[in-house]
Motif scaffolding. Structure first.
Motif, mmCIF file in Angstrom:
data_model
loop_
_atom_site.group_PDB
_atom_site.id
_atom_site.type_symbol
_atom_site.label_atom_id
_atom_site.label_comp_id
_atom_site.label_asym_id
_atom_site.label_seq_id
_atom_site.Cartn_x
_atom_site.Cartn_y
_atom_site.Cartn_z
ATOM 1 N N ALA A 504 0.836 -1.200 0.000
ATOM 2 C CA ALA A 504 0.000 0.000 0.000
ATOM 3 C C ALA A 504 0.871 1.250 0.000
ATOM 4 N N LEU A 505 0.467 2.234 -0.812
ATOM 5 C CA LEU A 505 1.214 3.483 -0.921
ATOM 6 C C LEU A 505 0.915 4.434 0.219
ATOM 7 N N GLU A 506 -0.337 4.475 0.656
ATOM 8 C CA GLU A 506 -0.742 5.455 1.656
ATOM 9 C C GLU A 506 -1.734 4.841 2.624
ATOM 10 N N THR A 507 -1.958 5.559 3.716
ATOM 11 C CA THR A 507 -2.918 5.125 4.740
ATOM 12 C C THR A 507 -4.312 5.598 4.366
ATOM 13 N N GLY A 508 -5.291 4.730 4.504
ATOM 14 C CA GLY A 508 -6.656 5.119 4.178
ATOM 15 C C GLY A 508 -7.568 3.924 4.068
ATOM 16 N N THR A 509 -8.700 4.124 3.374
ATOM 17 C CA THR A 509 -9.707 3.084 3.196
ATOM 18 C C THR A 509 -9.624 2.525 1.789
ATOM 19 N N VAL A 510 -9.618 1.219 1.679
ATOM 20 C CA VAL A 510 -9.554 0.557 0.372
ATOM 21 C C VAL A 510 -10.853 0.823 -0.384
ATOM 22 N N THR A 511 -10.716 1.164 -1.653
ATOM 23 C CA THR A 511 -11.892 1.432 -2.493
ATOM 24 C C THR A 511 -12.008 0.368 -3.573
ATOM 25 N N SER A 512 -13.239 0.086 -3.945
ATOM 26 C CA SER A 512 -13.470 -0.877 -5.022
ATOM 27 C C SER A 512 -12.988 -0.324 -6.354
ATOM 28 N N TYR A 513 -13.047 0.998 -6.519
ATOM 29 C CA TYR A 513 -12.589 1.625 -7.761
ATOM 30 C C TYR A 513 -11.097 1.344 -7.959
ATOM 31 N N ALA A 514 -10.311 1.481 -6.897
ATOM 32 C CA ALA A 514 -8.871 1.247 -7.009
ATOM 33 C C ALA A 514 -8.574 -0.228 -7.266
ATOM 34 N N LEU A 515 -9.256 -1.127 -6.562
ATOM 35 C CA LEU A 515 -8.989 -2.561 -6.746
ATOM 36 C C LEU A 515 -9.359 -3.015 -8.151
ATOM 37 N N GLU A 516 -10.440 -2.458 -8.711
ATOM 38 C CA GLU A 516 -10.851 -2.853 -10.048
ATOM 39 C C GLU A 516 -9.800 -2.470 -11.083
ATOM 40 N N GLN A 517 -9.154 -1.316 -10.870
ATOM 41 C CA GLN A 517 -8.139 -0.878 -11.822
ATOM 42 C C GLN A 517 -6.829 -1.659 -11.663
ATOM 43 N N LEU A 518 -6.602 -2.251 -10.471
ATOM 44 C CA LEU A 518 -5.305 -2.854 -10.170
ATOM 45 C C LEU A 518 -5.328 -4.372 -10.101
ATOM 46 N N GLN A 531 -9.362 -0.883 6.263
ATOM 47 C CA GLN A 531 -8.383 0.161 6.570
ATOM 48 C C GLN A 531 -6.979 -0.394 6.374
ATOM 49 N N VAL A 532 -6.129 0.368 5.652
ATOM 50 C CA VAL A 532 -4.746 -0.048 5.431
ATOM 51 C C VAL A 532 -3.829 1.125 5.743
ATOM 52 N N TYR A 533 -2.549 0.845 5.900
ATOM 53 C CA TYR A 533 -1.567 1.896 6.137
ATOM 54 C C TYR A 533 -0.400 1.741 5.170
ATOM 55 N N ALA A 534 0.325 2.796 4.978
ATOM 56 C CA ALA A 534 1.466 2.798 4.064
ATOM 57 C C ALA A 534 2.493 1.773 4.525
ATOM 58 N N GLY A 535 2.918 0.915 3.613
ATOM 59 C CA GLY A 535 3.864 -0.136 3.943
ATOM 60 C C GLY A 535 3.215 -1.463 4.253
ATOM 61 N N GLN A 536 1.886 -1.521 4.290
ATOM 62 C CA GLN A 536 1.192 -2.784 4.528
ATOM 63 C C GLN A 536 1.117 -3.587 3.231
ATOM 64 N N VAL A 537 1.322 -4.904 3.336
ATOM 65 C CA VAL A 537 1.200 -5.787 2.177
ATOM 66 C C VAL A 537 -0.285 -6.079 1.957
ATOM 67 N N VAL A 538 -0.782 -5.693 0.786
ATOM 68 C CA VAL A 538 -2.215 -5.842 0.512
ATOM 69 C C VAL A 538 -2.499 -6.946 -0.497
ATOM 70 N N GLY A 539 -1.452 -7.579 -1.046
ATOM 71 C CA GLY A 539 -1.688 -8.643 -2.009
ATOM 72 C C GLY A 539 -0.396 -9.285 -2.464
ATOM 73 N N GLN A 540 -0.543 -10.287 -3.309
ATOM 74 C CA GLN A 540 0.592 -11.019 -3.864
ATOM 75 C C GLN A 540 0.767 -10.631 -5.326
ATOM 76 N N HIS A 541 1.947 -10.175 -5.674
ATOM 77 C CA HIS A 541 2.241 -9.732 -7.031
ATOM 78 C C HIS A 541 2.392 -10.937 -7.950
ATOM 79 N N ILE A 542 2.055 -10.750 -9.238
ATOM 80 C CA ILE A 542 2.210 -11.842 -10.187
ATOM 81 C C ILE A 542 3.674 -12.033 -10.576
#
Length: 641
Positions: A504-518, A531-542
């Protein structure tokens, strides 16, 4: 000569049998104990009783395994049978090694289809080394693929492989259906109850040999705790007597003698501790009133204090760091947060878990409140983490790593015996995985049903994080078991991490708009609204590199109108990590934040620019050789032992 024989008979307690039940995981050991308890009238006729009644720990019921050894006692034909239910997993071998000091014989339970399994070998080795005689119980003889004769032959071969004496290898065999509570001397001739099993215990397992008139001697094997009387020491009384109010000498493994007094004496009857005034030698007893007692201590007569040989267990092979949680979300969910809480809890765990080692770490680059916790395997440490989490603790743990040793020929590392069962279609993929992990094939056997049975020697390093890729490669059909083999010269570098992390780049609330694009970037561990914070691992890269991205991005507001749709309509399913999955996922530069409500994977260094500079320096000056020293900057360590 007649007088000598009389004296020998006087030292035998024919009214007692001390028995441990040992088996591989899921072979029906605890279910058999349930049947034995029911048929000795432990429960009322109309009493509602849960299955696997001795698995009283919530984790034991959820995982379907026995973690802690437990005592119970039943009476059959006037003979007290003290039963100890032991763990079947090698990671909890410390429990097994202690229990063998309390019993005189064992029931070895094997599945009528699977036969003796790898961890059966581990537990049986401990029993035979103590000189115990065994009764082989072949369970689940009603299964369609049951092969009781082959299983008995395989069990005999196992006894011979483990160096059993002629007397130990001449074992009686009982066939059972534990769920139905039936036993017999032939698989097709079972009685309506477990009487053949009870009779075999009384006939074939030896009674305890004791010195009733000698000085008091009892080796503390297990510790329990009561809110009313405090710490309770459990063990077998080898000689003399114990009674309420008796003065006692507590001898530590170091030889220190401490005076004390017994406040209560208990024996185990049915599912309870029964308080009694006096207990004679030969029985398994529990003693209260000694607040500082520890496992391995000897309780002796103050007038003639004689120590018993202390308990010795195998050294741990895997370790992790436990540290105070310093993430931006620290303190929001846990009750016990500080290094003082963490230190006290780990010290308490060491008192009853003799296979655990805890060392406090200090260093210029190590934050305060960091502890090095070593155990027998990933499962051993994972159970401790989950237990502390449920008790309200909040902390962070690192990736598991093996414990190296220095030998005459250089660096030594632990190696596991790996037993694999896979379908022939997946053998190539599994062999390739193990080849990358420095596995060495020792034996291979092809079954009639298309199953392939393989035995490997694999460095413990190669087994860390192996479960998930193995299940993926075999489509969930493969089975594997490990058993500690020993220490061998370092077998070379291993690179097992085949993926990167989405951070995660920044601290905040995860949005469906962002996940759909990524979502084409990989698999996410978070959902919209988290809720996530900067530096948190939010997924596994391909790919096999980390990628920093903004999962909190929102859609820009414009005057453009479009057809309304569900926010999560185009999202792929997220992956929910269990504790075991999260520990396996961890990389060298990551931590797992553990709270009573959440599991979050994060980078050790949360600031992106600092990680980038460190990665750049590593690319410019790194050698690519795997680090063998997990904490090169440590200056000193303070042992809690």
């Amino acid at each position: 000569m007649q007088d000598v024989q009389t004296d020998i008979r006087a030292d035998i307690r024919n009214d007692i049998r001390n028995v441990a039940i040992i088996a591989h995981v899921d072979h029906g050991k605890t279910t058999l104990v349930d049947g034995m308890l029911r048929q000795t009238n432990v429960f009322r006729a109309n009493q509602q009783v849960a299955e696997r009644v001795l698995d009283s720990n919530d984790l034991e019921r959820e995982r379907g395994i026995t973690i802690l050894a437990k005592n119970t006692g039943i009476v059959y034909n006037g003979v007290t049978i003290n039963i100890v239910d032991t763990p079947g997993h090698a990671d909890f071998g410390g429990e097994v090694e202690r229990v063998m000091n309390m019993v005189d014989g064992v029931l070895l339970l094997v599945d009528a289809v699977e036969g003796p399994m790898p961890q059966t070998r581990f537990v049986l080795r401990q029993a035979l080394a103590k000189g115990h005689k065994a009764i082989v119980v072949v369970n689940k003889v009603d299964r369609p693929a049951a092969r009781p004769d082959e299983v008995v032959n395989a069990t005999f071969d196992l006894f011979i492989d483990l160096g059993a004496t002629e007397e130990q290898a001449d074992f009686p065999v009982i066939y059972t259906r534990a769920l139905e509570g039936r036993a017999g001397h032939a698989p097709d001739q079972l009685a309506e109850d477990l009487r053949p099993l009870f009779d075999a215990i009384l006939q074939h397992l030896p009674p305890p040999r004791v010195d009733r008139t000698g000085p008091t001697q009892m080796l503390v094997t297990t510790l329990e705790y009561s809110n009313y009387v405090g710490k309770i020491a459990v063990g077998r009384l080898s000689s003399g007597t114990l009674r309420t109010g008796q003065a006692i000498a507590r001898i530590t493994p170091d030889g220190e003698v401490v005076s004390g007094r017994v406040s209560q004496v208990y024996i185990f009857r049915d599912l309870k501790r029964l308080e009694v005034e006096e207990v004679e030698a030969g029985n398994i007893v529990a003693v209260a009133g000694l607040p500082d007692v520890g496992i391995g201590d000897t309780l002796a007569d103050p007038a003639d204090p004689r120590p018993l040989p202390p308990i010795s267990v195998e050294e741990p092979t895997v370790r992790m760091t436990f540290s105070v949680n310093d993430s931006p979300f620290a303190g929001q969910e846990g009750q016990y947060l500080t290094s003082r809480h963490l230190r006290a809890r780990l010290h308490q765990e060491m008192e009853r878990n003799v296979a655990l080692r805890v060392t406090e770490v200090d260093g210029a680059e190590v934050q305060g409140g960091t502890f090095l916790v070593a155990g027998r395997g990933e499962l051993h440490l994972a159970v401790l983490i989950e237990t502390m989490r449920r008790e309200g603790y909040e902390f962070a743990v690192s990736r598991p790593e093996v414990i190296f040793r220095e030998g005459e020929g250089g660096l030594l590392e632990p190696v596991e015996e790996l037993y694999v069962e896979v379908l022939a279609d997946y053998l190539g993929a599994v062999s390739e995985m193990l080849g990358r992990r420095r596995g060495q094939l020792q034996n291979i056997r092809y079954g009639d049903d298309g199953t392939v049975y393989c035995e490997y020697l694999v460095p413990t390093r190669g087994m860390l994080g192996f479960r998930q890729p193995f299940l993926t490669a075999t489509r969930g059909t493969g089975i594997f078991h490990t058993l500690f083999h020993g220490y061998v010269p370092y077998m070379g570098d291993i690179e097992t991490r085949e993926h990167g992390s989405l951070v995660a780049l920044e601290t905040g609330t995860v949005t469906s708009y962002a996940l759909e694009q990524l979502q084409q970037r990989g698999t996410f561990f978070v959902r919209p609204g988290d809720q996530v914070y900067a530096g948190q691992v939010v997924g596994q890269h391909i790919r096999d590199e980390d990628l920093v991205l903004n999962v909190c991005r929102t859609k820009a507001l414009t005057n453009f109108r479009e057809k309304p749709k569900q926010d999560s309509e185009g999202l792929m399913a997220t992956r929910t990590l269990s504790l075991d999955d999260a520990i396996e996922y961890l990389g060298d530069d990551e931590l797992l934040e553990v709270t009573p409500q959440s599991l979050r994977i994060r980078k050790k260094e949360l600031r992106h620019e600092v990680r980038q500079r460190a990665a750049k320096r590593a690319r410019q000056g790194g050698s690519g050789v795997e680090s063998r020293t997990p904490f090169p900057s440590l200056t000193r360590r303070h042992s809690l032992c």
